[in-house]
Design an enzyme around this catalytic site. Sequence first.
Site, PDB file in Angstrom:
ATOM      1  N   ASN A  77      33.173  32.152   2.871  1.00  0.00           N
ATOM      2  CA  ASN A  77      32.891  33.569   3.125  1.00  0.00           C
ATOM      3  C   ASN A  77      34.128  34.268   3.613  1.00  0.00           C
ATOM      4  O   ASN A  77      35.034  33.658   4.174  1.00  0.00           O
ATOM      5  CB  ASN A  77      31.745  33.706   4.141  1.00  0.00           C
ATOM      6  N   ASN A 135      33.821  34.288  20.491  1.00  0.00           N
ATOM      7  CA  ASN A 135      34.248  33.885  19.156  1.00  0.00           C
ATOM      8  C   ASN A 135      35.772  33.847  19.128  1.00  0.00           C
ATOM      9  O   ASN A 135      36.422  34.861  18.967  1.00  0.00           O
ATOM     10  CB  ASN A 135      33.670  34.877  18.132  1.00  0.00           C
ATOM     11  N   PHE A 136      36.308  32.625  19.318  1.00  0.00           N
ATOM     12  CA  PHE A 136      37.755  32.421  19.270  1.00  0.00           C
ATOM     13  C   PHE A 136      38.125  31.753  17.955  1.00  0.00           C
ATOM     14  O   PHE A 136      39.062  30.976  17.889  1.00  0.00           O
ATOM     15  CB  PHE A 136      38.187  31.496  20.421  1.00  0.00           C
ATOM     16  N   CYS A 138      37.025  32.990  14.252  1.00  0.00           N
ATOM     17  CA  CYS A 138      36.868  33.510  12.891  1.00  0.00           C
ATOM     18  C   CYS A 138      38.224  33.437  12.186  1.00  0.00           C
ATOM     19  O   CYS A 138      39.210  34.004  12.666  1.00  0.00           O
ATOM     20  CB  CYS A 138      36.365  34.953  12.914  1.00  0.00           C
ATOM     21  N   ASN A 202      33.472  26.542  14.076  1.00  0.00           N
ATOM     22  CA  ASN A 202      33.432  27.690  13.192  1.00  0.00           C
ATOM     23  C   ASN A 202      33.896  27.200  11.813  1.00  0.00           C
ATOM     24  O   ASN A 202      33.998  25.999  11.575  1.00  0.00           O
ATOM     25  CB  ASN A 202      34.333  28.810  13.723  1.00  0.00           C
ATOM     26  N   CYS A 348      24.155  -1.073 -15.175  1.00  0.00           N
ATOM     27  CA  CYS A 348      25.041   0.031 -15.552  1.00  0.00           C
ATOM     28  C   CYS A 348      26.516  -0.369 -15.471  1.00  0.00           C
ATOM     29  O   CYS A 348      27.369   0.221 -16.127  1.00  0.00           O
ATOM     30  CB  CYS A 348      24.786   1.251 -14.674  1.00  0.00           C
ATOM     31  N   CYS A 351      29.354  -0.825 -10.436  1.00  0.00           N
ATOM     32  CA  CYS A 351      29.947  -1.608  -9.349  1.00  0.00           C
ATOM     33  C   CYS A 351      31.169  -2.362  -9.870  1.00  0.00           C
ATOM     34  O   CYS A 351      32.195  -2.456  -9.189  1.00  0.00           O
ATOM     35  CB  CYS A 351      28.915  -2.571  -8.772  1.00  0.00           C
ATOM     36  N   CYS A 389      26.561   2.089  -6.416  1.00  0.00           N
ATOM     37  CA  CYS A 389      25.355   1.664  -7.141  1.00  0.00           C
ATOM     38  C   CYS A 389      24.297   2.768  -7.119  1.00  0.00           C
ATOM     39  O   CYS A 389      23.958   3.287  -6.070  1.00  0.00           O
ATOM     40  CB  CYS A 389      24.789   0.389  -6.530  1.00  0.00           C
TER      41      CYS A 389
HETATM   42  C1  FMN Z   1      28.924  34.695   6.071  1.00  0.00           C
HETATM   43  C2  FMN Z   1      29.305  34.101   7.385  1.00  0.00           C
HETATM   44  C3  FMN Z   1      29.599  34.923   8.447  1.00  0.00           C
HETATM   45  C4  FMN Z   1      29.938  34.387   9.683  1.00  0.00           C
HETATM   46  N1  FMN Z   1      30.174  35.211  10.720  1.00  0.00           N
HETATM   47  C5  FMN Z   1      30.444  34.683  11.954  1.00  0.00           C
HETATM   48  C6  FMN Z   1      30.587  35.512  13.084  1.00  0.00           C
HETATM   49  O1  FMN Z   1      30.475  36.719  13.012  1.00  0.00           O
HETATM   50  N2  FMN Z   1      30.854  34.932  14.266  1.00  0.00           N
HETATM   51  C7  FMN Z   1      30.963  33.588  14.409  1.00  0.00           C
HETATM   52  O2  FMN Z   1      31.169  33.116  15.522  1.00  0.00           O
HETATM   53  N3  FMN Z   1      30.829  32.778  13.343  1.00  0.00           N
HETATM   54  C8  FMN Z   1      30.571  33.291  12.138  1.00  0.00           C
HETATM   55  N4  FMN Z   1      30.364  32.447  11.071  1.00  0.00           N
HETATM   56  C9  FMN Z   1      30.485  30.997  11.272  1.00  0.00           C
HETATM   57  C10 FMN Z   1      29.121  30.357  11.528  1.00  0.00           C
HETATM   58  O3  FMN Z   1      28.513  30.851  12.688  1.00  0.00           O
HETATM   59  C11 FMN Z   1      29.242  28.834  11.636  1.00  0.00           C
HETATM   60  O4  FMN Z   1      30.029  28.527  12.752  1.00  0.00           O
HETATM   61  C12 FMN Z   1      29.844  28.183  10.425  1.00  0.00           C
HETATM   62  O5  FMN Z   1      29.416  28.822   9.255  1.00  0.00           O
HETATM   63  C13 FMN Z   1      29.517  26.704  10.313  1.00  0.00           C
HETATM   64  O6  FMN Z   1      28.126  26.461  10.314  1.00  0.00           O
HETATM   65  P1  FMN Z   1      27.240  26.291   8.986  1.00  0.00           P
HETATM   66  O7  FMN Z   1      27.847  25.196   8.177  1.00  0.00           O
HETATM   67  O8  FMN Z   1      25.862  25.979   9.476  1.00  0.00           O
HETATM   68  O9  FMN Z   1      27.287  27.598   8.271  1.00  0.00           O
HETATM   69  C14 FMN Z   1      30.023  32.990   9.839  1.00  0.00           C
HETATM   70  C15 FMN Z   1      29.724  32.155   8.755  1.00  0.00           C
HETATM   71  C16 FMN Z   1      29.368  32.697   7.543  1.00  0.00           C
HETATM   72  C17 FMN Z   1      29.041  31.778   6.408  1.00  0.00           C
HETATM   73  S1  SF4 Z   2      24.377  -3.698  -9.118  1.00  0.00           S
HETATM   74 FE1  SF4 Z   2      24.056  -1.461  -9.217  1.00  0.00          FE
HETATM   75  S2  SF4 Z   2      26.048  -0.646  -9.854  1.00  0.00           S
HETATM   76 FE2  SF4 Z   2      26.082  -2.824 -10.324  1.00  0.00          FE
HETATM   77  S3  SF4 Z   2      25.395  -2.975 -12.440  1.00  0.00           S
HETATM   78 FE3  SF4 Z   2      23.580  -3.232 -11.179  1.00  0.00          FE
HETATM   79  S4  SF4 Z   2      22.708  -1.171 -10.984  1.00  0.00           S
HETATM   80 FE4  SF4 Z   2      24.822  -0.900 -11.745  1.00  0.00          FE
END
Ligand code: FMN
Ligand code: SF4
Lengths: 418, 426
Positions: A77, A135-136, A138, A202, A348, A351, A389
């Site tokens: 984002n 928020n340190f 973004c 973040n 398959c 492995c 596998c």
């Molecule tokens: C679209 C979007 C906007 C975000 N805006 C903020 C924000 O304003 N302040 C903040 O602290 N983090 C912001 N984040 C970060 C999220 O709070 C979070 O820390 C991060 O996305 C990781 O978590 P997740 O994998 O669950 O999304 C934003 C994330 C996304 C995807």
């Molecule tokens: S052990 Fe798993 S990865 Fe190996 S041949 Fe058999 S199904 Fe395929």
Amino acid sequence: MAVKKDLSIEYLGVKCENPFFLSSSPVGSNYEMVAKSFEEGWGGVFYKTIGIFVADECSPRFDQVNKEGLPWVGFKNMEQISDKPTELNFENMAKLKRDYPDKVMVSSIMGSTEDEWKELARMSEQAGADLIEGNFSCPQMTSHAMGSDVGTNVELLEKYSKAVTSVTKIPFIAKMTPNITSMEIAGRAAVKGGSKGLSATNTYKSITNIDLENLTAMPVVNGKSSISGYSGAAIKPISLRFVAQCLQDPELKNIPFSGIGGIETWRDALEFILLGCRNIQVTTAIMQYGYRIVEDMASGLSHWMDERGFDKIDQFVGAALPNIIPAEALDRDFRLLPKFDTNKCVGCGRCYVSCYDGAHQAINWNEKKRIPELDDDKCVGCHLCLNVCPVQNCIVPGDIIFKKGRKRHPIKAKQQYE
Amino acid sequence: MSKVLKGTYNQEAVSGFDHRTAMEEAARCLLCHDAPCSQGCPAGTDPGKFIRSIRFRNPKGAAETIRENNILGASCARVCPYDNLCEEACSRCGIDRPIEIGKLQRYAMEQEKIFKMKILTPPSKKIKKHVACIGAGPASLAVAAELAKVGVKVTVFDNNPKAGGVLSYGITSARLPQKVVDQDVAAVKGLGVKFELSKEIGLNIDVNEMLEKKDYDAIFIGTGLWESKKLGIEGEQSLGVVSSIDFLRYAKDRKGVDFIKGQRVLVIGGGDVAMDCASAAVLSGAASTAIWYRRTIAEAPAQIAEIEYVTKLGVGITTGYAPTKITGSSDGLWVEFLGRDGKSTANVNVDCLVTAIGQVPRDHSNFLPGNIDAKGDIIAKKDGSTKIKGVFAAGDIVNGGKTVVEAVAGGKIAAAEILKYLGVEV
Ligand SMILES: Cc1cc2nc3c(=O)[nH]c(=O)nc-3n(C[C@H](O)[C@H](O)[C@H](O)COP(=O)(O)O)c2cc1C
Ligand code: SF4
Ligand SMILES: Cc1cc2nc3c(=O)[nH]c(=O)nc-3n(C[C@H](O)[C@H](O)[C@H](O)COP(=O)(O)OP(=O)(O)OC[C@H]3O[C@@H](n4cnc5c(N)ncnc54)[C@H](O)[C@@H]3O)c2cc1C
Ligand code: SF4
């Protein structure tokens, strides 16, 4: 009737009905959204970051990474902090606190000067916030005085934490950026400045895809793009690592931690809790699936607690942390050989291919029967085969072979793979 | 040479999902808003919700959703005609093919068994009302479960030694293993419902007496259809002619039809019952099995999946011919057919003829006078009430013979009406 456990937990002195919170982002950016999330079961919200600065956003601003048909493995984002007027945001917060007194309201703020941080802290207190998050972190702010540039600067981290904690008694949480080598160092600076809690992570600075039409990154904003924050399932492993490192740091080990990064299911949430987090935050999974995912988080965690005989989350917070040890401390005395279930094997040969091309040529391929045959002497027990596998429980851990000259002793191995 | 399916009567026709394959299938689900699949289930099993639970790694939660909404969740997972219910409604049809909802439901219900989950337990608050359910088929089991969930005392009567109705005495084990039926029945028992088996109402116990003596505050009738329709042709009494009911019951009781081994079998009919008779014959080792049906496949009431299944087993289906005469002889039966065109004829030599042209109720007129229609079905309103106060009915005995899930749906509605009648607030 459905198994329901008491999922309540205290975080920084605040009673939370469950640890599942919206993280600061669009998922919690106005009254109606947050109200709906509360109705569906979320325990609290880190409200979309409020600044004195009001963001001017670009369009489009999202991209996603997929692999073999599975979308949203990761999500990028280019959003900054709230694009709504500062006063309106605090009004919403106050209304939400009034209408949902038992839900937890965390005010996420970001200033560009000490005064702004103080001002925002005071406004948060007036709005009735239970906690404040700084928020340190973004990574795509349009000013270097804000965001992850501050989060990687120990002086500013300490100074701004001090600014906030000098004007309010509300516990302050510093939200950490993962765009740093050692998060512990940044964390210590925030704590020194008076932060009572830490949250991580973040988003990660990223380029998800290069667009072959416009020869720029995705998303394409009038033919150009920027490096910006990556979130979702793909970041969970790295976020877990940061959390573990912070909570194993002697100075930070007792800091109430809030875990963030790629959490979609109760399992993901539990993993952060087992590392020591007392609070869980989610954004990307909500953007993809909606608030409703909290139902299965609560239900799934309840079932796990039921299986294990736990009554409270407190009983297992941090239970996995002591078992994560330095590489040099690992037991290296043995090889754990893979065991092949020839009845399950579908022939398959994956492995065999992986073992030959990516490991130790320890699997011989029986061409007639189309089954793998392990060469026990050549096998180093790396388990690459088990990981490739495609059939559940076809390759599982088998014999333990002690290396020459090492003393035999009991070994704990994983038994259940999914 | 065509490769036909091989199997035995007790071998399951389709294998289920493990965690990994269930997750792969659940990952195909679009997680729809206001999920159309959920709206497509007559019994309100809510696939949209339980698939979401599987997807978010909460299979136990999925099992809870199913069991709470549909007391026959395990059996329905095996026998529902999904392709014209939830799977037909699935939004994914607009992209490629629907989610395999039935198989995911089966997976979730297998978790219930593996983890010995006790999802439904009797409430601590008991209600001083006692309801009798006559018949232990899907309709009655649904009524019993819904009433027991709120604390009403329920006794279920059935003339058979096992509960389950058609599930235990009709549908073949290859499609519906008995252990799956038993799993569902155990969930009903777990709610504290009492079963009086091998007790036929009207024979051992008189329903009018039950009503007069006021032993029960309400009576539910879910007796189903247990009389085979007759062909009404000459020679029907010949040795070697059996009704579908007797044939399938024999198969269920003895895990296959031993006397059919090496025999030439002809099944008459075009419904699920005919398909089950044919598959039971093949799987029991018949030398040849054929179905003859008077109309076209498009007009046949059987699920297309069942027609496909018997075809894969190598059963031939001849359409457009109705039997006109059966003659017993030293080399078996000779069955004469007349084509729909009124001109074509056929004379077929077989060892065994199974009639599966439909089922009608046993005579209920003695215990529900004035409530029986011309076909012999009980007349009941949509809500399950009959003209007699305190007597309710649903399932095949009312709808003339439909599906398990519709019997469950009818039972759930009737149970709500019974609670209203008893003045029980829920
Ligand atoms: C679209 C979007 C906007 C975000 N805006 C903020 C924000 O304003 N302040 C903040 O602290 N983090 C912001 N984040 C970060 C999220 O709070 C979070 O820390 C991060 O996305 C990781 O978590 P997740 O994998 O669950 O999304 C934003 C994330 C996304 C995807
Ligand atoms: S052990 Fe798993 S990865 Fe190996 S041949 Fe058999 S199904 Fe395929
Ligand atoms: C061979 C066969 C295959 C089928 N396949 C499918 C399928 O694949 N999918 C599907 O959805 N549906 C299928 N059906 C239809 C489905 O089984 C029925 O719609 C469903 O069982 C109806 O439930 P019920 O409770 O109304 O009656 P039943 O299941 O018939 O149960 C009624 C019970 O009441 C008992 N009873 C009757 N009279 C008395 C009495 N006087 N005293 C005590 N007990 C009594 C009966 O013995 C029986 O046990 C099939 C039906 C048959 C016969
Ligand atoms: S309709 Fe299909 S795609 Fe949509 S929720 Fe139901 S099973 Fe999933």
